[in-house]
Motif scaffolding. Structure first.
Motif, PDB file in Angstrom:
ATOM      1  N   LEU A  87       2.154  -0.323   4.393  1.00  0.00           N
ATOM      2  CA  LEU A  87       1.577  -1.663   4.594  1.00  0.00           C
ATOM      3  C   LEU A  87       1.394  -2.383   3.262  1.00  0.00           C
ATOM      4  CD1 LEU A  87      -1.051  -1.020   7.405  1.00  0.00           C
ATOM      5  CD2 LEU A  87       0.993  -2.432   7.555  1.00  0.00           C
ATOM      6  N   THR A  88       0.873  -1.658   2.271  1.00  0.00           N
ATOM      7  CA  THR A  88       0.682  -2.286   0.963  1.00  0.00           C
ATOM      8  C   THR A  88       2.022  -2.704   0.361  1.00  0.00           C
ATOM      9  OG1 THR A  88      -1.244  -0.892   0.616  1.00  0.00           O
ATOM     10  CG2 THR A  88      -0.347  -1.978  -1.316  1.00  0.00           C
ATOM     11  N   GLY A  89       3.010  -1.803   0.471  1.00  0.00           N
ATOM     12  CA  GLY A  89       4.341  -2.147  -0.026  1.00  0.00           C
ATOM     13  C   GLY A  89       4.896  -3.367   0.675  1.00  0.00           C
ATOM     14  N   THR A  90       4.639  -3.463   1.981  1.00  0.00           N
ATOM     15  CA  THR A  90       5.093  -4.618   2.744  1.00  0.00           C
ATOM     16  C   THR A  90       4.435  -5.893   2.237  1.00  0.00           C
ATOM     17  OG1 THR A  90       5.217  -3.179   4.668  1.00  0.00           O
ATOM     18  CG2 THR A  90       5.366  -5.540   5.079  1.00  0.00           C
ATOM     19  N   TYR A  91       3.134  -5.794   1.952  1.00  0.00           N
ATOM     20  CA  TYR A  91       2.458  -6.978   1.418  1.00  0.00           C
ATOM     21  C   TYR A  91       3.095  -7.410   0.098  1.00  0.00           C
ATOM     22  CZ  TYR A  91      -1.017 -10.133  -0.408  1.00  0.00           C
ATOM     23  OH  TYR A  91      -1.615 -11.243  -0.936  1.00  0.00           O
ATOM     24  N   LEU A  92       3.328  -6.440  -0.775  1.00  0.00           N
ATOM     25  CA  LEU A  92       3.875  -6.760  -2.092  1.00  0.00           C
ATOM     26  C   LEU A  92       5.267  -7.367  -1.990  1.00  0.00           C
ATOM     27  CD1 LEU A  92       2.833  -3.657  -4.222  1.00  0.00           C
ATOM     28  CD2 LEU A  92       1.684  -5.840  -3.984  1.00  0.00           C
ATOM     29  N   ALA A  93       6.079  -6.852  -1.069  1.00  0.00           N
ATOM     30  CA  ALA A  93       7.468  -7.303  -1.006  1.00  0.00           C
ATOM     31  C   ALA A  93       7.639  -8.525  -0.122  1.00  0.00           C
ATOM     32  CB  ALA A  93       8.358  -6.172  -0.494  1.00  0.00           C
ATOM     33  N   GLU A  94       6.766  -8.714   0.879  1.00  0.00           N
ATOM     34  CA  GLU A  94       7.007  -9.769   1.858  1.00  0.00           C
ATOM     35  C   GLU A  94       5.954 -10.875   1.839  1.00  0.00           C
ATOM     36  OE1 GLU A  94       9.766  -9.806   3.651  1.00  0.00           O
ATOM     37  OE2 GLU A  94      10.358  -7.936   2.672  1.00  0.00           O
ATOM     38  N   PHE A  95       4.714 -10.524   2.166  1.00  0.00           N
ATOM     39  CA  PHE A  95       3.722 -11.571   2.393  1.00  0.00           C
ATOM     40  C   PHE A  95       3.167 -12.149   1.098  1.00  0.00           C
ATOM     41  CE2 PHE A  95       3.789  -9.314   6.393  1.00  0.00           C
ATOM     42  CZ  PHE A  95       3.872 -10.368   7.289  1.00  0.00           C
ATOM     43  N   GLY A  96       2.971 -11.268   0.110  1.00  0.00           N
ATOM     44  CA  GLY A  96       2.326 -11.771  -1.102  1.00  0.00           C
ATOM     45  C   GLY A  96       3.186 -11.545  -2.323  1.00  0.00           C
ATOM     46  N   HIS A  98       4.489 -13.275  -4.630  1.00  0.00           N
ATOM     47  CA  HIS A  98       4.108 -13.881  -5.911  1.00  0.00           C
ATOM     48  C   HIS A  98       2.596 -14.067  -6.057  1.00  0.00           C
ATOM     49  CE1 HIS A  98       8.328 -14.585  -6.475  1.00  0.00           C
ATOM     50  NE2 HIS A  98       8.380 -15.158  -5.298  1.00  0.00           N
ATOM     51  N   ALA A  99       1.845 -13.512  -5.084  1.00  0.00           N
ATOM     52  CA  ALA A  99       0.402 -13.733  -5.121  1.00  0.00           C
ATOM     53  C   ALA A  99      -0.225 -13.034  -6.327  1.00  0.00           C
ATOM     54  CB  ALA A  99      -0.234 -13.220  -3.833  1.00  0.00           C
ATOM     55  N   ARG A 100      -1.369 -13.586  -6.778  1.00  0.00           N
ATOM     56  CA  ARG A 100      -2.069 -12.978  -7.898  1.00  0.00           C
ATOM     57  C   ARG A 100      -2.476 -11.554  -7.548  1.00  0.00           C
ATOM     58  NH1 ARG A 100      -5.741 -16.359 -10.935  1.00  0.00           N
ATOM     59  NH2 ARG A 100      -3.918 -17.641 -11.263  1.00  0.00           N
ATOM     60  N   LEU A 101      -2.935 -11.372  -6.273  1.00  0.00           N
ATOM     61  CA  LEU A 101      -3.347 -10.040  -5.824  1.00  0.00           C
ATOM     62  C   LEU A 101      -2.217  -9.030  -6.011  1.00  0.00           C
ATOM     63  CD1 LEU A 101      -5.363  -8.150  -4.306  1.00  0.00           C
ATOM     64  CD2 LEU A 101      -4.267  -8.870  -2.195  1.00  0.00           C
ATOM     65  N   SER A 102      -0.989  -9.450  -5.701  1.00  0.00           N
ATOM     66  CA  SER A 102       0.138  -8.519  -5.800  1.00  0.00           C
ATOM     67  C   SER A 102       0.339  -8.044  -7.218  1.00  0.00           C
ATOM     68  CB  SER A 102       1.418  -9.191  -5.327  1.00  0.00           C
ATOM     69  OG  SER A 102       1.293  -9.526  -3.980  1.00  0.00           O
ATOM     70  N   GLN A 103       0.209  -8.978  -8.165  1.00  0.00           N
ATOM     71  CA  GLN A 103       0.416  -8.572  -9.552  1.00  0.00           C
ATOM     72  C   GLN A 103      -0.607  -7.521  -9.959  1.00  0.00           C
ATOM     73  OE1 GLN A 103       0.479 -12.247 -11.672  1.00  0.00           O
ATOM     74  NE2 GLN A 103       2.492 -12.789 -10.872  1.00  0.00           N
ATOM     75  N   ALA A 104      -1.851  -7.755  -9.537  1.00  0.00           N
ATOM     76  CA  ALA A 104      -2.896  -6.784  -9.862  1.00  0.00           C
ATOM     77  C   ALA A 104      -2.604  -5.449  -9.179  1.00  0.00           C
ATOM     78  CB  ALA A 104      -4.257  -7.325  -9.433  1.00  0.00           C
ATOM     79  N   VAL A 105      -2.217  -5.503  -7.906  1.00  0.00           N
ATOM     80  CA  VAL A 105      -1.995  -4.260  -7.167  1.00  0.00           C
ATOM     81  C   VAL A 105      -0.834  -3.482  -7.768  1.00  0.00           C
ATOM     82  CG1 VAL A 105      -1.285  -3.281  -4.956  1.00  0.00           C
ATOM     83  CG2 VAL A 105      -2.989  -5.080  -5.024  1.00  0.00           C
ATOM     84  N   THR A 155       7.944   2.944  -3.636  1.00  0.00           N
ATOM     85  CA  THR A 155       9.274   3.006  -3.024  1.00  0.00           C
ATOM     86  C   THR A 155       9.420   1.970  -1.914  1.00  0.00           C
ATOM     87  OG1 THR A 155       8.408   4.948  -1.915  1.00  0.00           O
ATOM     88  CG2 THR A 155      10.136   5.313  -3.502  1.00  0.00           C
ATOM     89  N   THR A 156       8.356   1.747  -1.137  1.00  0.00           N
ATOM     90  CA  THR A 156       8.470   0.766  -0.058  1.00  0.00           C
ATOM     91  C   THR A 156       8.809  -0.606  -0.622  1.00  0.00           C
ATOM     92  OG1 THR A 156       6.856   1.975   1.256  1.00  0.00           O
ATOM     93  CG2 THR A 156       7.295  -0.284   1.895  1.00  0.00           C
ATOM     94  N   GLU A 157       8.069  -1.006  -1.679  1.00  0.00           N
ATOM     95  CA  GLU A 157       8.353  -2.331  -2.237  1.00  0.00           C
ATOM     96  C   GLU A 157       9.779  -2.402  -2.777  1.00  0.00           C
ATOM     97  OE1 GLU A 157       6.214  -3.731  -5.650  1.00  0.00           O
ATOM     98  OE2 GLU A 157       7.061  -5.729  -5.420  1.00  0.00           O
ATOM     99  N   ASP A 158      10.163  -1.363  -3.524  1.00  0.00           N
ATOM    100  CA  ASP A 158      11.514  -1.363  -4.102  1.00  0.00           C
ATOM    101  C   ASP A 158      12.586  -1.455  -3.025  1.00  0.00           C
ATOM    102  OD1 ASP A 158      10.417  -1.220  -6.549  1.00  0.00           O
ATOM    103  OD2 ASP A 158      10.900   0.883  -6.939  1.00  0.00           O
ATOM    104  N   SER A 190      15.329  -1.187   5.650  1.00  0.00           N
ATOM    105  CA  SER A 190      14.898  -0.357   4.521  1.00  0.00           C
ATOM    106  C   SER A 190      14.258   0.947   4.977  1.00  0.00           C
ATOM    107  CB  SER A 190      13.915  -1.141   3.651  1.00  0.00           C
ATOM    108  OG  SER A 190      12.878  -1.641   4.441  1.00  0.00           O
ATOM    109  N   LEU A 191      14.384   1.257   6.268  1.00  0.00           N
ATOM    110  CA  LEU A 191      13.689   2.424   6.816  1.00  0.00           C
ATOM    111  C   LEU A 191      14.071   3.720   6.106  1.00  0.00           C
ATOM    112  CD1 LEU A 191      11.582   2.890   8.919  1.00  0.00           C
ATOM    113  CD2 LEU A 191      13.360   3.553  10.524  1.00  0.00           C
ATOM    114  N   ASN A 192      15.373   3.911   5.874  1.00  0.00           N
ATOM    115  CA  ASN A 192      15.821   5.129   5.192  1.00  0.00           C
ATOM    116  C   ASN A 192      15.158   5.276   3.834  1.00  0.00           C
ATOM    117  OD1 ASN A 192      17.406   6.351   6.994  1.00  0.00           O
ATOM    118  ND2 ASN A 192      19.364   5.678   6.132  1.00  0.00           N
ATOM    119  N   GLY A 193      15.140   4.177   3.107  1.00  0.00           N
ATOM    120  CA  GLY A 193      14.541   4.211   1.777  1.00  0.00           C
ATOM    121  C   GLY A 193      13.064   4.535   1.846  1.00  0.00           C
ATOM    122  N   ILE A 194      12.378   3.958   2.838  1.00  0.00           N
ATOM    123  CA  ILE A 194      10.939   4.200   2.967  1.00  0.00           C
ATOM    124  C   ILE A 194      10.679   5.658   3.327  1.00  0.00           C
ATOM    125  CG2 ILE A 194       8.896   3.607   4.302  1.00  0.00           C
ATOM    126  CD1 ILE A 194      10.029   0.761   4.461  1.00  0.00           C
TER     127      ILE A 194
END
Lengths: 278, 323
Positions: A87-96, A98-105, A155-158, A190-194
């Motif tokens: 879920l966190t990887g999904t947020y970083l790659a999809e929803f957020g 460029h968000a500031r939160l993503s950079q911190a995370v 890995t999820t984000e990548d 990206s399921l295989n990668g995840i």
């Protein structure tokens, strides 16, 4: 001419040293594996899986309770850690993205990836073992989950980033809402990668010892009760190797071989997974 | 890449609920990761309070006394042990990692690259407890019998630094722990170095070769200056790993709470002290002192790893500009 010869000599010498250092590192790898196989194979038999840990000084016995405990703890660690990581990887790659939160995370995640695992053990001791009043399988699983999360996030984000944006746009153009784009298109692609990331996390926690020392502790007896201290391979290896009995040392070697084989197989599997994908 | 094609305006107004829910859950989880870090620091800080209250922060950090009977605790000896063993690890691990990275990127024929690279990476996959056990049963006796006497007879005779290399031939020492740590961090440093070396454009290598440089000169005068920041980042990453490593060190460092000048005496590190004593610690101050050590370890590694991360970020930004 002398100058040329000197430059050439420096070059040959330095490259020779470089090849030599590579040989040294490989030598240590093979030395380690060789010891492990020689010591471990001698004691790797069926009773390892059918009998429980022997007490101090007694002969025979196996590691059944530790193996079962380790399986339970790693399963719990993955079950808690992997969903949070994905879920966190999904947020970083999809929803957020460029968000500031993503950079911190992202920053914090990379640090947690290398953070000392013993400190995570102390942390879980304080938040779970102290309030619950005893060491338990649950707290061991939580400690492992904290180690799983950063690996899976990364890995999820990548892997999600590898999915081309044109695919997302195509789905959006068909009228799919954002969440369906993510679950039906990006996640599928990206399921295989995840899965690879989750396997890597599994390999990482299979041999983790430090965070279990004061969470799951260890248990000489067979138990499936997660409220109790739970036997597990890494801590058993630690206790047995530090103990004074030869029988214990033999079992520790067999357990070490078991863990190393598991981890190496997981690692090689993920490599094949990734290679077929590219 | 801009993701405006699937921006909120395009989809959010028509399907607000699903997006809000799913996006919200992923946001929560991401915020949770940040929260965990905050919680770790906060809980360690709280748990360490009894120790800091009794000895004071500086008092705790500067005292080498560790006596459970009189309940006097200080973190100096484990902190020094952690730092010294990690420095020894870098001292041995860095040249070897550089050599391997150089071998893989610049020298090895293509058919050798992948297997050597994979073998080195497998070194990182082996759990640390295995290193510890191997270190205790195999390497420590070997070291005590074959390497340590040689070092004592040569370096130990030198004036000044000679005292560093005098000690009992046990094989259980801070020096040995440093060597095991070196083997463990080699794959991490190597992989960063490999990655940054490979970012150097091929044309640059070729033009250096074209004016007559040897391979070594290309590496030393072209590749290293270009990748300096990334290389330092890789070293910091390895250092961060070495500082926090627990099990491998616990097996071979000896767990003695005395300060010694010699590198061959049994010693301890923060992580090994916590691993050995935490479950046995009775009394509030004892436990709190161990937690305080954990806090110190976490803060030190956090700073080192953050620096490593910043340097690697700078490196990748540089690379972006170059293209």
């Amino acid at each position: 001419m002398d100058r040329y010869r000197r430059r050439k000599a420096v070059n040959v010498f330095n490259l020779g040293v470089s090849a030599f250092t590579t040989a040294i590192a490989l030598f240590f790898l093979f030395w380690l594996l060789w010891t492990l196989f020689r010591q471990g194979l001698a004691h790797l038999d069926l009773r390892l899986f059918t009998q429980d840990m022997p007490g101090p000084g007694s002969e025979g016995g196996g590691l059944r309770n530790a193996i079962v405990g380790s399986l339970l703890l790693t399963a719990l660690g993955i079950l808690i850690g992997a969903p949070i990581g994905v879920l966190t990887g999904t947020y970083l790659a999809e929803f957020g993205r460029h968000a500031r939160l993503s950079q911190a995370v992202r920053f914090i995640n990379d640090i947690l990836l290398s953070a000392p695992s013993i400190v995570i053990g102390v942390f879980v001791y304080e938040i779970m073992v102290v309030p619950m009043g005893n060491f338990s399988g649950w707290s061991g699983g939580v400690a492992l989950a904290i180690i799983v999360v950063p690996v899976v996030v990364r890995t999820t984000e990548d892997m999600m980033r590898l999915v081309p944006d044109t695919l997302r746009e195509a789905a959006a153009a068909l009228g799919a809402p954002r969440w369906r784009v993510v679950t039906d298109v990006v996640l599928r692609a990206s399921l295989n990668g995840i899965m690879t990331g989750i396997l890597l996390a599994l390999a990482r926690i299979a041999g983790e010892t430090a965070p279990l020392l004061f969470t799951a502790l260890n248990n000489q007896f067979f138990t499936l009760d997660m409220d109790q201290p739970m036997g597990n391979l890494p801590v058993t290896i630690f206790n047995f190797a530090m103990g004074p009995y030869d029988n214990w040392h033999d079992l520790a070697w067999a357990g070490s071989l078991l863990i190393t084989l598991t981890v190496l197989i997981l690692n090689i599997t993920t490599r094949i997974f990734l290679r077929t994908k590219r | 890449m801009d993701d405006s094609a699937v921006s909120e305006e395009a989809t959010g107004t028509r399907y607000p609920l699903g997006d809000l829910l799913f996006g919200g859950v992923t946001w929560l989880s991401a915020a949770g990761v940040l929260l965990v870090l905050g919680a770790i620091v906060a809980m360690l800080w709280l748990g360490a309070q009894p120790a800091f209250a009794k000895f004071g922060f500086w008092g705790f950090v500067s005292s080498a006394e560790w006596n459970p009977v009189t309940e006097r605790f200080g973190g100096l000896s484990p902190m020094l042990g952690t730092l010294v063993s990690s420095l020894i690890a870098i001292l041995f691990g860095l040249p070897v990692s550089f050599g391997i990275a150089l071998f893989i990127t610049e020298m090895a024929p293509p058919w050798l690259k992948a297997p050597v690279g994979t073998a080195i990476e497998l070194l990182a996959a082996i759990p640390s407890i295995i290193y510890g056990m191997w270190g205790l049963f195999v390497f420590a006796p070997f070291f005590a019998d074959h390497i340590q006497p040689v070092l004592t007879d040569t370096l130990g005779e030198l004036p000044g630094i000679g005292a560093l290399f005098q000690g009992p031939p046990l094989g259980i020492s801070i020096f040995n722990a440093g060597i095991i740590l070196a083997i463990m961090i080699i794959p991490f440093i190597t992989s960063v170095m490999r990655d940054v070396f490979e970012t150097v454009p091929q044309e640059l290598r070729e033009s250096a070769f074209g004016i007559g440089c040897t391979t070594w000169e290309v590496v030393w005068h072209v590749i290293l200056p270009m990748t300096r920041v990334g290389v330092v980042g890789g070293i910091m990453l390895g250092l961060g790993r070495a500082l926090g490593e627990t099990m491998a060190v616990t097996f071979v460092i000896g767990n003695a709470h005395e300060l010694h000048l010699s590198l061959f005496e049994p010693s301890n590190s923060i992580a090994s002290t916590i691993a050995n004593e935490f479950t046995e610690a009775d009394g509030e101050v004892y436990t709190a002192s161990l937690i305080a050590l954990g806090l110190l370890l976490f803060l030190i590694t956090f700073v080192i790893l953050a620096l490593a991360k910043l340097m690697l970020l700078r490196m990748s930004r540089q690379e972006g500009n170059a293209r």
